[in-house]
Design a protein around this motif. Sequence first.
Motif, PDB file in Angstrom:
ATOM      1  N   ALA A  96      20.834  31.654 -59.172  1.00 16.38           N
ATOM      2  CA  ALA A  96      20.461  30.393 -59.824  1.00 16.38           C
ATOM      3  C   ALA A  96      21.714  29.724 -60.366  1.00 16.38           C
ATOM      4  CB  ALA A  96      19.472  30.666 -60.950  1.00 16.38           C
ATOM      5  N   GLY A  97      21.829  28.413 -60.124  1.00 21.04           N
ATOM      6  CA  GLY A  97      22.999  27.651 -60.550  1.00 21.04           C
ATOM      7  C   GLY A  97      23.986  27.391 -59.423  1.00 21.04           C
ATOM      8  N   GLN A  98      23.820  28.075 -58.287  1.00 23.10           N
ATOM      9  CA  GLN A  98      24.740  27.887 -57.169  1.00 23.10           C
ATOM     10  C   GLN A  98      24.238  26.815 -56.203  1.00 23.10           C
ATOM     11  OE1 GLN A  98      25.210  32.080 -55.773  1.00 23.10           O
ATOM     12  NE2 GLN A  98      27.335  31.834 -56.416  1.00 23.10           N
ATOM     13  N   PHE A  99      25.098  26.464 -55.257  1.00 23.15           N
ATOM     14  CA  PHE A  99      24.732  25.452 -54.269  1.00 23.15           C
ATOM     15  C   PHE A  99      25.188  25.886 -52.883  1.00 23.15           C
ATOM     16  CE2 PHE A  99      29.057  24.366 -55.442  1.00 23.15           C
ATOM     17  CZ  PHE A  99      29.642  23.932 -54.256  1.00 23.15           C
ATOM     18  N   PHE A 100      24.638  25.237 -51.878  1.00 20.35           N
ATOM     19  CA  PHE A 100      25.056  25.406 -50.490  1.00 20.35           C
ATOM     20  C   PHE A 100      25.528  24.058 -49.972  1.00 20.35           C
ATOM     21  CE2 PHE A 100      22.360  29.007 -51.151  1.00 20.35           C
ATOM     22  CZ  PHE A 100      22.718  29.979 -50.229  1.00 20.35           C
ATOM     23  N   ARG A 101      26.273  24.088 -48.883  1.00 18.53           N
ATOM     24  CA  ARG A 101      26.572  22.876 -48.129  1.00 18.53           C
ATOM     25  C   ARG A 101      25.584  22.829 -46.975  1.00 18.53           C
ATOM     26  NH1 ARG A 101      31.559  20.911 -49.891  1.00 18.53           N
ATOM     27  NH2 ARG A 101      32.667  22.424 -51.187  1.00 18.53           N
ATOM     28  N   TRP A 102      24.788  21.763 -46.933  1.00 17.77           N
ATOM     29  CA  TRP A 102      23.653  21.682 -46.024  1.00 17.77           C
ATOM     30  C   TRP A 102      23.913  20.663 -44.924  1.00 17.77           C
ATOM     31  CZ3 TRP A 102      19.917  25.200 -47.189  1.00 17.77           C
ATOM     32  CH2 TRP A 102      19.871  25.675 -48.513  1.00 17.77           C
ATOM     33  N   ARG A 103      23.595  21.071 -43.711  1.00 20.44           N
ATOM     34  CA  ARG A 103      23.643  20.173 -42.563  1.00 20.44           C
ATOM     35  C   ARG A 103      22.260  20.215 -41.894  1.00 20.44           C
ATOM     36  NH1 ARG A 103      28.064  18.405 -39.810  1.00 20.44           N
ATOM     37  NH2 ARG A 103      29.316  20.056 -40.750  1.00 20.44           N
ATOM     38  N   PHE A 104      21.545  19.114 -41.961  1.00 24.02           N
ATOM     39  CA  PHE A 104      20.208  19.039 -41.366  1.00 24.02           C
ATOM     40  C   PHE A 104      20.349  18.487 -39.948  1.00 24.02           C
ATOM     41  CE2 PHE A 104      19.725  18.883 -45.930  1.00 24.02           C
ATOM     42  CZ  PHE A 104      18.716  19.809 -46.150  1.00 24.02           C
ATOM     43  N   LEU A 137      28.426  28.246 -61.785  1.00 24.66           N
ATOM     44  CA  LEU A 137      27.579  27.908 -62.929  1.00 24.66           C
ATOM     45  C   LEU A 137      26.369  28.847 -62.943  1.00 24.66           C
ATOM     46  CD1 LEU A 137      27.656  25.679 -65.159  1.00 24.66           C
ATOM     47  CD2 LEU A 137      25.909  24.490 -63.834  1.00 24.66           C
ATOM     48  N   THR A 138      26.611  30.114 -63.192  1.00 25.92           N
ATOM     49  CA  THR A 138      25.585  31.139 -63.103  1.00 25.92           C
ATOM     50  C   THR A 138      25.467  31.898 -64.423  1.00 25.92           C
ATOM     51  OG1 THR A 138      27.094  32.881 -62.359  1.00 25.92           O
ATOM     52  CG2 THR A 138      26.159  31.429 -60.663  1.00 25.92           C
ATOM     53  N   ALA A 139      24.453  32.760 -64.484  1.00 28.28           N
ATOM     54  CA  ALA A 139      24.250  33.562 -65.699  1.00 28.28           C
ATOM     55  C   ALA A 139      25.416  34.500 -65.958  1.00 28.28           C
ATOM     56  CB  ALA A 139      22.949  34.358 -65.569  1.00 28.28           C
ATOM     57  N   ALA A 140      26.202  34.805 -64.909  1.00 28.28           N
ATOM     58  CA  ALA A 140      27.332  35.714 -65.072  1.00 28.28           C
ATOM     59  C   ALA A 140      28.404  35.154 -66.004  1.00 28.28           C
ATOM     60  CB  ALA A 140      27.944  36.029 -63.713  1.00 28.28           C
ATOM     61  N   ARG A 141      28.420  33.835 -66.216  1.00 24.43           N
ATOM     62  CA  ARG A 141      29.432  33.233 -67.086  1.00 24.43           C
ATOM     63  C   ARG A 141      29.062  33.340 -68.563  1.00 24.43           C
ATOM     64  NH1 ARG A 141      31.408  27.528 -64.605  1.00 24.43           N
ATOM     65  NH2 ARG A 141      32.827  27.726 -66.357  1.00 24.43           N
ATOM     66  N   ARG A 142      27.858  33.772 -68.829  1.00 25.03           N
ATOM     67  CA  ARG A 142      27.407  33.843 -70.222  1.00 25.03           C
ATOM     68  C   ARG A 142      28.207  34.885 -70.997  1.00 25.03           C
ATOM     69  NH1 ARG A 142      21.271  35.503 -72.158  1.00 25.03           N
ATOM     70  NH2 ARG A 142      21.657  35.327 -74.403  1.00 25.03           N
ATOM     71  N   GLN A 143      28.612  34.535 -72.197  1.00 22.02           N
ATOM     72  CA  GLN A 143      29.323  35.454 -73.070  1.00 22.02           C
ATOM     73  C   GLN A 143      28.341  36.460 -73.650  1.00 22.02           C
ATOM     74  OE1 GLN A 143      32.833  35.268 -73.831  1.00 22.02           O
ATOM     75  NE2 GLN A 143      32.724  33.932 -72.032  1.00 22.02           N
TER      76      GLN A 143
END
Length: 460
Positions: free
Chosen positions: A265-273, A328-334
Amino acid sequence: MQMIQEGGRAARRRAEARMRPRRSPATPLLVVLWAGVAGVVALWWQGTTAVTATADWLTGAGRITGLLAGYSTAVVIALMARVPALERRVGSDRVARWHAMAGRYTVFLVLAHFLLILGGYAVEAGTGLVEQTVTVVLEYPDMIEATIGTVLLLVIGGVSAAAVRRRLRYETWYYLHLLTYAAVYLAFWHQLSTGSEFAAVPAAQTAWYALYGTVTALVLWYRVLAPVRLNLRHRLRVESTVQEAPGVTSVIIRGERLDRLDAQAGQFFRWRFLARELRWTSNPYSLSAPPASGLLRITVKEAGDHSAALAGLSPGTRVWAEGPYGALTAARRQRGRGTKVLLIAGGAGITPLRALFETIPAGPGDLTLLYRARSQEDLALWGELQAIARTRKARLLYAVNGPDGERPEISAESLSRVLPDIERHDVYLCGPPGLAEESYAALREAGVPARRIHHESFEL
């Protein structure tokens, strides 16, 4: 009080610089990159004899700018490789800014190398600059190819300038940008055949081959082989489209074995339709929900021809994806006792934060989402957000313009009033640059440490 408005790319860069944490996970990488610069300078210094005449000064300056241009070119290509570990740890937006900055330096270095080295040769030979240029290009080894590569690099640098790029279609800019690979290949060989440093120090030549070989391997693996593997394995197709709000469309994508994507959650892909009007463009869109039951979902706000055309996608349309990317994921949480989470979204920035709102670890009452939009009708995914808030016992707030268009203020006072213990929160920001800067300034004034404010810009 009006929200802070940005005045172009320079203002955005200043804002982003203020929003970077003082301790960055990118620091080790920067140390390595600057160590490479030091090594290049040391190589040049070792091969530089006494400098007395004007020709010596010019050719010496031409050699060092050429060496630095060769090194920075390798760095530029490496930053284009989309290495997941780099993009997840540093952030795709920051890597993209580094790539753009390194590209500008490379163009200036290449141009300086060209003018200085030819000027030095012309002074030494007692000929004119044009005559010397013709001699070097036609008679020196690998120089015809290097000249073509140099011209390509300068053209690419020109079309990448902000004033020019704004006037080009994204597709035109993108495919011209891919010519960088051809330019680098054409220019590479003359570095070794005409560079005195490499002829005098065989170990330097080996290191140069290793540098460019490593970069080539990264590009081939992450830009070519990894996407092919991903799409052959997961076989993505459009399942359906849903209108979420005026000008906002969700695209639901079905695939096989999506649990192996390792998307967060918080990530993105590069999409080609692979529809007729969309197949030539690859755009980044965030997941607006965590992967589930063989489905992925993106939610896109209409902002141009590509995003507008997504609403008309037919079920069954094949999809080519690259990723996942983003930090921008939960892994960045302190981690720390009593740490809570605040998500601040603006406009299309709701998409990654909606996915985080559902999944980020937080106890009852420890999670808050603040959604900024122009009007209540623009609050995309609002029904889902309400359902998540009820399930997780989270707080869901929104801020929309008043009937007269007046924008609500996001200030340290207003945030502290809503969350009296705001300094104990980890905060995720995603939205337009003006909102992000205003929110960051307010959070810092309210006592939130910089290391607890996480931001990723998609204005690449």
